[in-house]
Write an enzyme that holds these catalytic residues in place. Structure first.
Site, short mmCIF file in Angstrom:
data_model
loop_
_atom_site.label_atom_id
_atom_site.label_comp_id
_atom_site.label_asym_id
_atom_site.label_seq_id
_atom_site.Cartn_x
_atom_site.Cartn_y
_atom_site.Cartn_z
N LYS A 1 0.84 -1.20 0.00
CA LYS A 1 0.00 0.00 0.00
C LYS A 1 0.88 1.25 0.00
CE LYS A 1 -3.70 -0.49 2.46
NZ LYS A 1 -4.30 -0.72 3.79
N ARG B 1 -3.07 3.18 8.61
CA ARG B 1 -3.44 2.04 7.76
C ARG B 1 -2.34 1.02 7.69
NH1 ARG B 1 -4.73 4.71 2.05
NH2 ARG B 1 -6.03 2.84 1.84
N GLY C 1 -8.22 -6.69 4.20
CA GLY C 1 -9.11 -6.81 5.34
C GLY C 1 -8.57 -7.62 6.50
N MET D 1 -5.79 -7.00 8.35
CA MET D 1 -5.19 -6.23 9.44
C MET D 1 -6.04 -4.99 9.68
SD MET D 1 -1.19 -6.86 8.88
CE MET D 1 -1.25 -6.25 7.23
N ARG E 1 -3.29 -0.96 -6.60
CA ARG E 1 -2.33 -2.08 -6.69
C ARG E 1 -2.69 -2.85 -7.94
NH1 ARG E 1 -5.39 -4.88 -1.74
NH2 ARG E 1 -7.31 -4.96 -2.88
N HIS F 1 -16.13 -8.31 0.85
CA HIS F 1 -15.18 -9.16 1.56
C HIS F 1 -15.25 -10.60 1.06
CE1 HIS F 1 -13.95 -11.75 4.99
NE2 HIS F 1 -12.98 -10.86 5.06
N SER G 1 16.82 -40.76 -10.31
CA SER G 1 15.51 -40.12 -10.20
C SER G 1 15.26 -39.86 -8.73
CB SER G 1 14.42 -41.02 -10.79
OG SER G 1 13.16 -40.43 -10.54
N CYS H 1 10.57 -37.81 -9.39
CA CYS H 1 9.32 -38.54 -9.58
C CYS H 1 8.42 -38.50 -8.36
CB CYS H 1 9.61 -39.98 -9.97
SG CYS H 1 10.46 -40.90 -8.70
N TYR I 1 14.39 -33.53 -16.03
CA TYR I 1 12.94 -33.60 -16.17
C TYR I 1 12.26 -33.67 -14.81
CZ TYR I 1 13.19 -38.63 -15.17
OH TYR I 1 13.39 -39.83 -14.57
#
Ligand code: ADP
Ligand code: MG
Ligand code: MG
Length: 894
Positions: A23, A92, A101, A103, A335, A451, A783, A851, A871
């Site tokens: 903020k 704030r 919402g 805090m 934001r 909210h 693997s 894996c 991979y």
């Protein structure tokens, strides 16, 4: 250099979120680009961390606040709480990552018994007393920890006494009376009067915001969102502007694009003559933004202009909070806006098409988690469905469940295994527990910015808001649908809600596959797709494929899953578990094998199993034609194939007591006893089975290679990787390798790295990782079995820990997320890096993969990319997510 704890808005910019919070950084950025922001300053997260650590704000803070406050006072030409013309400020919260919402915010700091008179003289009695009333209420709740109910019940009583329905109908005198009552509550609850000194109010509010970081709601939210508990929040102190000062004042929230679809346009809600939270809290039903044009044309035009500037500046969807004070527009927050998963993909592609960002940036802006959400099923409405109502589509997805009317019940019902839909008039932060427990959320008030909507979108939970047709009776626990002969629903009744359309249906509506899944299945051609979501997913996954270095394979042990995996883009099988093939009818044969008392009995069992195994493998090779298939030799403890020791012993004891003979096989009981282990996960399993049960691995290897030979005889191609599980020492691998090589040669193969048949191992024990340099000598590939490696590195059992002490560990912040879900890069990951490095020192170019379940986890995929693996392998359904994240990892790794 000494640490500075306070920065003026004019000093920072958007890249300083870690220090100034999101903020604060964005307020600074708006100042920087010349938008009208009420003056103020930001106290850094550094200060909050000091407070959290020591229980007190850093000593230097008070002085720095004084200095910056003086600057604001000078700019405004007023002083904080001045009796005749007071400067008022808001305090704030604002952390690095947005926690909407979660805090606290305290508005109207600086009002007291004197300055309220001054304010009244300037801006009117009613407004002044209402502002003071709000300060007492917020200060009481946030700073002094008084139950908000204490204040709300007094407002309700006052409204009842005056016959008023809305707060707006209360007079200045009523509000003045409430102020007196609120002061009484504060004095009664805390033993001291409300602090009159403006600066004392300010300091107390700042500390309260610091403390709200560790409030229950905030902690729970961070756990959900995987935000670290160590960051702390910044605090913004800002000159108050008033949307509730007059009829030509107002306040609202807006988006530069529709956060649900990505459509460009004018999206938002506003209220005239209201203060900030009124819109978000859904106290009154907000009005659509375009109607602001008729109310306050100049401010509206300026707002649209500012929206366009912000979008161009951030090159992305922005969300905005604004307030209009007597016709003048003020920007209070912006934001880069949260959005639905579908909108994220669509907006990213739209911005590419508009020439605002390039393909790589578009790929950065979508996530595997979002893609996962898009692969969820939707409702199939082709049958007979009863629509109860249609309201705001607040967070997409299809949810079916029983209605419950409060959060405690939701959590309790869900705890019993029920699927529930939480139905509320509106939600507030105290509902978080119930929202998490629910399949979906349905409210009768509020819009896309309420909210409920914001939180549900963040959680990925389906949500329908503002269903005004629903009349909820909390006492009777019923929901009545407005209209003739309106349906009455009771607690426990089934409903289905569609958060993508806003529809609410009676009962359980069947669900159907998502179009994104149909696209991956090949059922929708992206070139001619009607659905621009499909097109966007196709485009970005294609970009990811072009960028990624990691190959993506699937874990599969049957032809159907293998075929689906290939359709989803798998480039081979990374793990074929053979134990599943030993279940069902074949359990009998396995039992014979385990119970065999001599060579002949064992051979007979193995001979019977081999052709069955071979058949399994042929099917998989066919489905994976042309691709590598990695098959793991038998891994689990053998007793998993036998009856449970306790029940068998009980049965035997009962039989003996009854004098019955032969009901329980003595051989079987003896074998079960013999094989019983106190710690089976650390017992006779993996390679240990192969080295102690003669012929077992040989049978499997023969079945695999015979199947491959048959596959080739049919014109098939590809390669086989034979994988030995649970190696701790190179000698174990050598023993199996010798046996395997002999069989391979007999069947006409010359095994080795990079050839048709290779023999390698899992690295899933710390000792294997630590001696990887030696093991690589006998392995054609590694693997990483990250499930077992996590289990054995941490020393906790996967099956027990996750249900047991993990929730306490997550609460206490020992780890932000289960290490079975996201790889513990610091500990387990260190072993992975070590094994890759030392394995490749022995054998340059050694092929490595993973894996475990981690292969499909977005964050873990990024780790495997940087660790240099070749991979990842995951369940077929997660293959697209792994492809996307592997592409993102490649462009984000620098
Ligand atoms: P959150 O992080 O929960 O959105 P905010 O800090 O944005 O909390 O504050 C909540 C609301 O309070 C804002 O939406 C805004 O309307 C109002 N508010 C905060 N500061 C001011 C201010 N200086 N002037 C007017 N309204 C304010
Ligand atoms: Mg806000
Ligand atoms: Mg394992």
């Amino acid at each position: 250099m000494t640490t500075r704890y306070v920065f003026d808005f004019a000093e920072g910019d958007k890249d300083q979120k870690a220090l100034l919070g999101g903020k604060g950084a964005n307020l600074a950025e708006m100042v920087k680009i010349g938008l009208p922001v009420p003056p103020g300053f930001t106290i850094t997260t550094d200060a909050c961390r000091v407070y959290l650590k020591t229980g007190a704000a850093p000593a230097e803070l008070a002085g720095e606040v004084t200095e910056h406050l003086a600057g604001v006072e000078k700019a405004m030409g007023r002083t904080l709480g001045d009796p005749s013309d007071p400067l008022l400020v808001s305090v704030r919260s604002g952390a690095m990552f947005s926690m909407p919402g979660m805090m606290e915010t305290v508005l109207n700091i600086g009002l007291n018994d004197q300055s309220v008179q001054g304010l009244a003289a300037i801006a009117g009695e009613r407004f002044a007393w209402d502002s003071y009333r709000r300060l007492l209420q917020m200060f009481g709740k946030t700073v002094l920890d008084i139950e908000s109910h204490e204040f709300e019940s007094l407002i309700d009583a006052m409204k009842a006494a005056r016959g008023a329905k809305q707060d707006l109908e209360l007079s200045a005198a009523d509000l003045q009376e409430l102020v007196a009552q609120f002061k009484g509550v504060i004095e009664r609850e805390t033993g001291s009067p409300f602090p009159q000194a403006p600066r004392a109010q300010l300091d107390a509010a700042i500390e309260a915001v610091f403390r709200s970081w560790v409030g229950e709601r905030a902690v729970l939210y961070r756990r959900q969102e995987r935000i670290s508990h160590d960051l702390g929040t910044a605090v913004n102190v800002q000159t108050m502007v008033f949307g509730n000062m007059s009829e030509d004042s107002g306040t609202g929230v807006c988006f530069t694009r529709d956060p649900g679809t990505g459509e460009k346009g004018v999206y938002g809600d506003f209220l005239m003559n209201a203060q900030g939270e009124d819109v978000v809290a859904g106290i009154r039903n907000a009005r659509p933004l375009h109607e602001l044009e008729g109310e306050s044309p100049a401010a509206y035009r300026q707002l649209l202009d500012n929206m366009a500037r912000l979008e161009a500046h951030y090159k992305d969807l922005c969300d905005i909070e604004f307030t209009i004070e007597r016709g003048k527009l003020w920007m209070l927050q912006t934001r880069v806006g949260k959005r639905t998963a579908a909108a994220a993909f669509k907006i990213a592609c739209q911005l590419v098409d508009e020439g605002v960002i390039d393909d790589d940036e578009a790929l950065r802006r979508v996530t595997g988690a979002q893609l996962t959400m898009l692969m969820f099923p939707r409702f199939d409405k082709s049958g007979d469905v009863t629509t109860l109502t249609k309201a705001v589509a607040a967070s997409p997805g299809a949810a079916v469940g029983r209605i419950v009317l409060n959060s405690t019940d939701a959590a309790e019902w869900a705890g019993r295994g029920e699927r529930v839909i939480l139905v509320r008039t509106e939600t507030n932060p105290d509902d978080l527990v119930g929202m998490i427990a629910s399949e979906g959320i349905l409210t009768s008030r509020g819009g896309k910015t309420s909210h409920a909507a914001v939180i549900a979108r963040g959680m990925g939970a389906p949500c329908v808001c503002g269903a005004e047709d629903l009349l909820i009776d909390f006492a009777a626990k019923t929901v009545t649908v407005a209209g003739d002969g309106g349906v009455v629903l009771r607690e426990g009744d089934l409903v289905s809600i569609d958060g993508a359309t806003g529809e609410v249906f009676l009962g359980e509506v069947p669900v159907q596959a998502s179009p994104v899944v149909e696209y991956f299945e090949g059922a929708i051609d992206p070139a001619t797709a009607q659905d621009d979501l499909v097109t966007a997913v196709h485009r970005l996954v294609t970009v990811a494929d072009a960028r990624r270095r990691l190959a993506v394979r699937a874990n599969s042990d049957n032809p159907e899953d293998s075929a689906r995996a290939v359709r989803f883009g798998a480039q081979g099988i990374g793990l074929c578990r053979t134990e599943h093939m030993f279940l069902g009818d074949r359990r009998q044969l396995v039992e014979q094998l385990i119970l065999a008392e001599d060579e002949a009995g064992r051979a007979a069992a193995l001979d019977a199993l081999r052709p069955l195994q071979q058949g399994d493998f042929e099917g998989i090779f066919a489905a994976m034609d042309g691709k590598p298939v990695n098959i793991r030799l038998l891994d689990p403890p053998l007793h998993e194939f036998l009856p449970d020791l306790t029940s068998l012993s009980v049965a035997a004891a009962v039989a003996e007591a009854k004098g019955e003979q032969g009901t329980v096989d003595a051989h079987l009981l003896a074998a079960v006893h013999r094989l019983h282990e106190a710690n089976p996960m650390l017992g006779l399993r993996g390679v240990r089975l192969g080295l102690t049960i003669p012929g077992l691995f040989a049978m499997q290897i023969r079945a695999i290679l015979s199947a491959f030979t048959a596959h080739k005889a049919r014109g098939g191609t590809g390669s086989v990787e034979i994988m030995v599980p649970l190696i701790g020492d190179v000698r174990e691998l050598r023993l199996v390798r010798e046996e395997a090589e002999a069989i391979a040669r007999e069947l006409g193969f010359e095994p080795g790295a990079g050839t048709e048949v290779s023999i390698g191992t899992m690295i899933e024990l710390p000792r294997a990782a630590l001696t990887a340099g030696q093991i690589a000598d006998a392995a054609d590939f590694f693997s990483f079995g990250t499930n077992d490696l996590t289990q054995t590195t941490w020393g906790f059992s996967r099956d027990d820990a996750e249900g047991g002490f993990f929730s306490a560990y997550l609460d206490k912040g020992v780890f932000p997320v289960s290490p079975f879900e996201t790889l513990d890069a610091t500990g387990v990951g260190r072993l992975v890096r070590l094994a890759v490095t030392e394995g490749r020192e022995t054998k340059p170019g050694l092929k490595t993969g993973v894996c475990g379940e981690h292969g499909g986890d977005p964050e873990s995929v990024h780790f495997f990319h940087t660790a240099g693996l070749d991979y990842v392998s995951c369940s077929p359904f997660r293959v697209p997510v792994a492809r996307l994240e592997a592409g993102r990892a490649a462009i984000m790794a620098h």
